[in-house]
Scaffold this motif. Structure first.
Motif, PDB file in Angstrom:
ATOM      1  N   TYR A  62     -36.901  30.431 -29.557  1.00  0.00           N
ATOM      2  CA  TYR A  62     -37.650  30.131 -28.649  1.00  0.00           C
ATOM      3  C   TYR A  62     -37.777  30.955 -27.809  1.00  0.00           C
ATOM      4  O   TYR A  62     -37.677  32.074 -27.647  1.00  0.00           O
ATOM      5  CB  TYR A  62     -37.092  29.124 -27.881  1.00  0.00           C
ATOM      6  CG  TYR A  62     -36.393  27.370 -28.137  1.00  0.00           C
ATOM      7  CD1 TYR A  62     -37.006  26.883 -29.073  1.00  0.00           C
ATOM      8  CD2 TYR A  62     -35.462  26.636 -27.562  1.00  0.00           C
ATOM      9  CE1 TYR A  62     -36.457  26.124 -30.111  1.00  0.00           C
ATOM     10  CE2 TYR A  62     -34.370  25.925 -28.021  1.00  0.00           C
ATOM     11  CZ  TYR A  62     -35.493  25.454 -29.450  1.00  0.00           C
ATOM     12  OH  TYR A  62     -35.112  23.594 -30.014  1.00  0.00           O
TER      13      TYR A  62
ATOM     14  N   TYR B 177     -44.183  26.269 -25.636  1.00  0.00           N
ATOM     15  CA  TYR B 177     -44.542  25.958 -27.287  1.00  0.00           C
ATOM     16  C   TYR B 177     -45.674  26.005 -27.918  1.00  0.00           C
ATOM     17  O   TYR B 177     -46.935  25.998 -27.338  1.00  0.00           O
ATOM     18  CB  TYR B 177     -44.550  24.514 -27.005  1.00  0.00           C
ATOM     19  CG  TYR B 177     -44.577  23.754 -28.542  1.00  0.00           C
ATOM     20  CD1 TYR B 177     -43.557  23.370 -29.041  1.00  0.00           C
ATOM     21  CD2 TYR B 177     -45.949  23.619 -28.652  1.00  0.00           C
ATOM     22  CE1 TYR B 177     -43.432  22.764 -30.891  1.00  0.00           C
ATOM     23  CE2 TYR B 177     -46.036  23.005 -30.485  1.00  0.00           C
ATOM     24  CZ  TYR B 177     -45.017  22.933 -30.656  1.00  0.00           C
ATOM     25  OH  TYR B 177     -45.547  21.867 -32.235  1.00  0.00           O
TER      26      TYR B 177
ATOM     27  N   SER C 289     -47.409  25.065 -31.676  1.00  0.00           N
ATOM     28  CA  SER C 289     -46.871  25.176 -33.358  1.00  0.00           C
ATOM     29  C   SER C 289     -47.245  26.527 -34.285  1.00  0.00           C
ATOM     30  O   SER C 289     -46.154  26.426 -35.292  1.00  0.00           O
ATOM     31  CB  SER C 289     -48.076  23.625 -33.962  1.00  0.00           C
ATOM     32  OG  SER C 289     -50.043  24.824 -33.506  1.00  0.00           O
TER      33      SER C 289
ATOM     34  N   VAL D 261     -43.709  28.363 -34.476  1.00  0.00           N
ATOM     35  CA  VAL D 261     -42.623  27.135 -34.740  1.00  0.00           C
ATOM     36  C   VAL D 261     -42.965  26.307 -36.103  1.00  0.00           C
ATOM     37  O   VAL D 261     -41.043  27.048 -37.033  1.00  0.00           O
ATOM     38  CB  VAL D 261     -42.921  25.220 -34.554  1.00  0.00           C
ATOM     39  CG1 VAL D 261     -42.087  24.210 -35.067  1.00  0.00           C
ATOM     40  CG2 VAL D 261     -42.715  25.674 -32.640  1.00  0.00           C
TER      41      VAL D 261
ATOM     42  N   SER E 206     -39.657  27.482 -39.355  1.00  0.00           N
ATOM     43  CA  SER E 206     -39.188  26.812 -40.021  1.00  0.00           C
ATOM     44  C   SER E 206     -38.920  27.244 -41.300  1.00  0.00           C
ATOM     45  O   SER E 206     -38.102  27.503 -42.429  1.00  0.00           O
ATOM     46  CB  SER E 206     -39.966  25.837 -39.891  1.00  0.00           C
ATOM     47  OG  SER E 206     -39.468  24.421 -38.488  1.00  0.00           O
TER      48      SER E 206
END
Length: 548
Positions: free
Chosen positions: A106, A117, A119, A122, A126
């Motif tokens: 985060y 946030y 994308s 993220v 991942s």
């Protein structure tokens, strides 16, 4: 707390400004990837509790205290702690905007005074974790092959055309089930099936089409109809009458309108779905039930006379736990203490075991462990105690059991328990730890997704269910569905708990044995047909020659 987020897009303008500049964006992503990769390597190297390598943790750049959860600046090499706001102080003093929580990935913006946030970050987090998991996983088989690498799905032209021709149906995936006469035991198990991501994906991807199936009294067809009803536009409570009628026909113990045990219905339902599913075999079954719930339990019996260990494996679909802690009482019970008792060695008397090596009856110790973990773990707490054959003498154990939202099953597996024993019995060097054969620690992590609760006494109780849907928790009481919280779920009196693996591990694709057998039989059948046709033609030719 003030926030500088863009009110229209909800994005951080300071992070967006960095991504608008190619050089700054590349530098930020490089630092972010380096930090995430460092933590992923540390987290995915499995180490035993018995002995650990002494690796110095990073220290806070301000107070020099060891950091169990460091926050790294995304503009320089500084790492600080969050508790004393040292990382915020560094960002303010240095004029830097962003830092990252190394554990979760985060990103915190000091200008927005909030976690933000994006994308792109993220996806980077991942993909990096997944890549390291794949390289760290090794399967203990003769081929020594690694884990099947993840490949993102890219629809083909035909699939794109099929998707464009479909009409999206508005649905919640949450629907109450009518009580058809003391059938709350069935409703809670069906709600746990609906919340099960592997079963849901199987039936919603049309792997078993009830309109094309020709099997009589097919329970899997009823499951297909159930998912169709739950994921339809209709939000009124649904009554699974046909499914109940089929269960009555296949199980005399469940027939009638008496209150039944939810766990007994669970096992019966699994067996019936297995029997009517594609790929169902009696050996190495790959049907949806065994692919989802099946694991292996290993029993090790050690002779105290000669030290020989006899091991045996048995299939399992769930784990039943006694409500007794490690000390044998019912106080301060946790799921972990019940599992430790489940895998704790128990003494066997000379009348209970005869050693093959000694050839004599001897004292022995028996210990259970989990040889193979299933994708979905189901736990049953033995709340109903039957001390005699008379069912009226049964009692319900009301002791509360604390269970976590996430669970690591590594300490209860055969590999880890054997490795721990070897380290205790020998003076093995610390270089043996971690062991890559065990794979990354993330392969042992499970997340809670459903809990079945029993309220009341044994003869007049009622079943309810908590289930997770879209990262929100809901309570199902027959036809009533209410929004709930994870805290309410964890404080409930659980009878059954369902956990799903956080990261599924895939072996390289192998053609199923039943497919190979079917193809071989088809080839043999064609060969027999050709031989029959050749024999018939010879008979015709012989008859013509005889006539001439």
């Amino acid at each position: 707390m003030s926030s500088g987020l863009d009110p229209e897009s909800g994005k951080c303008p300071h992070l967006s400004a960095i991504f608008d500049d190619d050089s700054e964006s590349a530098a930020l992503l490089s630092r972010y990837n380096a930090v995430v990769k460092w933590h992923a390597h540390c987290a995915h190297e499995f180490a035993y509790p018995a002995k650990r390598r002494k690796i110095a943790p990073p220290e806070c750049g301000v107070c020099q205290l060891p950091l169990s959860r460091p926050y790294a600046c995304l503009h320089c090499s500084m790492a600080c702690c969050w508790q004393d706001k040292h990382i915020q102080r560094h960002l303010q003093d240095s004029g830097h905007d962003l830092c990252v929580d190394v554990k979760t990935g985060y990103v915190f913006c000091i200008e927005c005074d909030d976690f933000v946030y994006d994308s792109t970050l993220v996806r980077a987090y991942s993909s990096l974790n997944l890549r390291i998991q794949e390289t760290a996983t090794r399967f203990e088989d003769k081929s020594k092959k690694g884990r099947e690498p993840f490949v993102a799905w890219v629809p083909s032209t035909q699939e794109v055309a099929a998707l464009e021709s479909t009409l999206p149906a508005p649905c919640q995936g949450r629907r109450g089930l009518l009580n058809l006469g003391q059938t709350c035991f069935m409703n809670v198990i069906l709600q746990s099936f609906i919340a099960n991501p592997l079963l849901r994906n199987y039936y919603l991807s049309d792997k078993h089409n009830s309109k094309l199936c020709k099997v009589k009294d097919c329970t899997s067809c009823e499951m297909d109809k159930l998912y169709s009803e739950i994921y339809s536009e209709n939000s009124t409570p649904y009554g699974p009458i046909d499914l109940l009628a089929k269960m009555w026909r296949v199980s005399s113990e469940l027939s009638g309108y008496a209150q039944q045990d939810a766990h007994e219905f669970f096992i019966t339902a699994l067996n019936q779905i297995h029997a009517t599913s594609r790929g169902s075999t009696s050996l190495q079954c790959i049907c949806i039930i065994h692919s989802t719930f099946a694991g292996l339990l290993q029993s090790d019996v050690k002779c105290e006379r000669c030290g020989k260990v006899a091991d045996k494996t048995d299939p399992m679909l769930d784990i039943s736990l006694e409500l007794k802690g490690e000390t044998g009482n019912e106080q301060t019970l946790t799921l972990a203490s019940c599992l430790r008792r489940f895998t704790h060695p128990e003494k066997l008397g000379p009348n209970e075991y005869s050693c093959e090596k000694c050839g004599k009856a001897s004292h022995a110790s028996k210990r259970l462990s989990i040889r193979k973990l299933p994708p979905v773990l189901s736990f049953q707490f033995k709340r109903f105690e039957h001390k005699s054959v008379d069912k009226s003498a049964a009692r319900k154990i009301e002791a509360p059991v604390r269970f976590p939202a996430s669970l690591n099953m590594a300490p209860y597996t055969t590999l880890v328990m054997h490795k721990q024993e070897q380290l205790k019995e020998s003076s093995a060097p610390a270089s043996l730890i971690p062991d890559r054969n065990l794979g990354p620690a993330s392969l042992y992590e499970y997340d809670l997704f459903a809990v079945v609760c029993h309220e009341g006494q044994i003869d007049n109780g009622h079943y309810t269910c908590f289930a997770r849907s879209h990262d929100e928790w809901y309570r199902y009481d027959d036809d009533k569905v209410t929004h709930s919280t994870l805290g309410a779920c964890l404080n409930s009196q659980a009878y059954m708990c369902f956990y799903v693996k956080r990261h599924l591990d895939y072996k390289p694709y192998v053609t199923p044995s039943y497919v190979v057998t079917r193809e071989q039989e088809a080839v043999k059948e064609k060969e027999r047909e050709r031989e029959k046709e050749a024999a018939r033609m010879r008979e015709v030719e012989d008859a013509l020659l005889a006539a001439i």
